[in-house]
Scaffold this active site. Structure first.
Site, PDB file in Angstrom:
ATOM      1  N   HIS A 161       0.814  -1.213   0.000  1.00  0.00           N
ATOM      2  CA  HIS A 161       0.000   0.000   0.000  1.00  0.00           C
ATOM      3  C   HIS A 161       0.852   1.269   0.000  1.00  0.00           C
ATOM      4  O   HIS A 161       0.387   2.308  -0.468  1.00  0.00           O
ATOM      5  CB  HIS A 161      -0.934   0.011   1.214  1.00  0.00           C
ATOM      6  N   ASP A 199       3.549   9.592  -1.010  1.00  0.00           N
ATOM      7  CA  ASP A 199       2.371   8.819  -0.629  1.00  0.00           C
ATOM      8  C   ASP A 199       2.212   7.628  -1.561  1.00  0.00           C
ATOM      9  O   ASP A 199       2.457   7.752  -2.772  1.00  0.00           O
ATOM     10  CB  ASP A 199       1.113   9.687  -0.716  1.00  0.00           C
TER      11      ASP A 199
END
Length: 490
Positions: free
Chosen positions: A167, A375
């Protein structure tokens, strides 16, 4: 997904636990990943394995068992001791992997005790998974907390299809090499049948790390053979439940709250920041850029308001407490310098918001300022677009967010470290004609509508099944079906 059930392994179970006195209350967690995996497990059946987020007692175990009986799938809580939480979770996961993989290696603490605990917890999860896994079950492991679980399962001769999804970003070799246990992590990840990444850049970085650190591996861009096992690599950009956010934004209660938020800032454009308290989110850098805008463009005074929502996170870690203090100091400084009668430049909210309230802020905001330093994806950017049912909003997005690859079609892209560039993007957004706003937002929403979180989950599972049954395909040959389409989702 054909034969067999699904066994999901993640750091946390899809529940929150509240203790009142001697009793516990279990609530379903929210969020796109939880919603998607809950839907998949309800459809296919199976087990969700993870930590309950609280000290495991006999009473808690009983409470979770009762909660599990209300699901069409099993909730299996794996206990963590206080030492595990300190060394595995707060230590290895959050003081080593998290900063290192976000290019912030100066924040790392490479304690050998952390590594020992990380291995022990991964082995404990593997033991529990081996107990429940039956032939044909697909095991889906999530994120950096559990890169070694598959290796321990293979050591127990489990032949089940095992998939892993990363992720967070995956770093390039010059950063990853700083990890003392770099080879062990790569070997653990190559014990999976399929390894999924958020972006093409993450996959390229992983391939480069394997080539650098495991020269004996046979490698091409979408698969590799190591220790006799073939692992496929693919890009699966995670998304949000587009239709849920759009429906929430259209509800009457959301309409009323949206109108109230706008009335509080009548005559001003609302700039919205929504972030978990974390140094990777660029909150401090965003505040500095906003201060730069107010310094350089006094005509923007009273015409713009930044609403900065900070969701509490890891409050027991000193560095996070220090960051909270720095953010609040900057907010006070900016408000103290620029506030005027009837205008406060920054509205600062330090709390978690119910989804219904958050959606109202998304819809009310003229501009979303999403500027992480790094991110994996950043779902706030996608949630904002999904909630923009009026198509009036402008998204300003960091080029270092994973979402940049999909949303650069309509967002204003910025380097979050460049205060001048962020300030100029804010100025451009405030002056953007309504026709251009609508055109850009329509394009962003169309992109998200065509690839929601349910598509992401089903695509990964189909690719995992297909990969496991294609073992006779020659190395380097073009994969078929779901695996090929998954690689082309970017």
């Amino acid at each position: 997904m054909s034969d067999g059930k699904l066994l999901v392994i993640s750091n946390r179970l899809p529940i929150t636990v509240e203790k009142t006195g001697d009793s516990y209350k279990v609530n379903q967690s929210s969020g796109g990943l939880v919603t998607a995996l809950d839907s998949i497990l309800r459809k296919h059946g199976g087990i969700w394995m993870g930590w309950a987020g609280a000290e495991t007692t006999e009473e808690l175990a009983t409470t979770i068992e009762l909660a599990s009986m209300q699901h069409p799938y099993r909730l299996e809580a794996v206990p963590l001791t206080d030492e595990d939480v300190a060394n595995f979770y707060l230590g290895f996961s959050n003081e080593i992997v998290w900063p290192l993989f976000h290019d912030l290696q100066s924040r790392c603490n490479f304690s050998p005790e952390y590594w020992s605990s990380y291995r022990n917890v991964n082995e404990r999860f593997a033991n529990r998974a081996a107990h429940f896994a039956k032939p044909g079950d697909l095991i889906w492991i999530h994120d950096y907390h559990f890169t070694l679980v598959a290796k321990y399962l293979r050591d127990r001769h489990l032949t089940n299809p095992i998939g892993f999804f990363q992720h967070i970003p995956f770093p390039p070799p010059d950063i990853f090499e700083k990890l003392p246990w770099r080879k062990q992590i790569l070997e653990g990840m190559l014990a999976h049948d399929i390894v999924g990444f958020q972006t093409e850049r993450d996959r390229r970085n992983f391939v480069a790390c394997v080539r650098t650190l495991l020269p004996e591996a046979r490698v091409n861009e979408d698969e590799m053979i190591y220790a006799g096992r073939t692992s496929r690599l693919a890009v699966f950009p995670i998304s949000v439940d587009f239709h849920e956010f759009a429906a929430l934004a259209a509800r009457a209660d959301a309409e009323r709250l949206t109108a109230r938020i706008r009335d509080e800032q009548v005559g001003r454009q609302i700039v919205l920041g929504v972030d978990r308290l974390d140094y990777t989110k660029g909150i401090v850098e965003r505040l500095l850029a906003y201060r730069h805008l107010l310094n350089q463009h006094p005509q923007m005074h009273r015409r713009i308001t930044l609403v900065q929502i900070v969701v509490p996170s890891r409050a027991d870690i000193p560095k996070y407490r220090e960051m909270k203090e720095e953010v609040e100091r900057l907010v006070s400084e900016i408000n103290g310098k620029f506030s005027d009668a009837g205008w406060t430049p920054i509205v600062y909210l330090y709390r978690s918001l119910p989804r219904e309230e958050l959606v109202a802020y998304y819809r009310a905001a003229d501009i979303a300022l999403v500027t992480p330093l790094k991110d994996g994806m950043n779902l706030v950017a996608k949630e904002y677009c999904a909630a923009q049912i009026d198509h009036n909003g402008v998204l300003i997005l960091s080029e270092f967010a994973g979402a940049a690859g999909e949303l650069n079609c309509g967002a204003l892209m910025v380097n979050p470290n460049d205060q001048q560039a962020v300030a100029e993007a804010l100025l451009t957004a405030t002056r953007m004609p309504i026709g251009e706003r609508k055109q850009r937002m329509q394009g962003l929403r169309n992109a998200l509508r065509d690839n929601d979180v349910y598509d992401w989950a089903e695509m990964f599972l189909a690719a995992g099944r297909e990969t496991h049954t294609e073992k006779r395909r020659p190395f380097g040959a073009e994969p078929e079906g779901y695996f090929r389409s998954a690689a082309g989702m970017m």
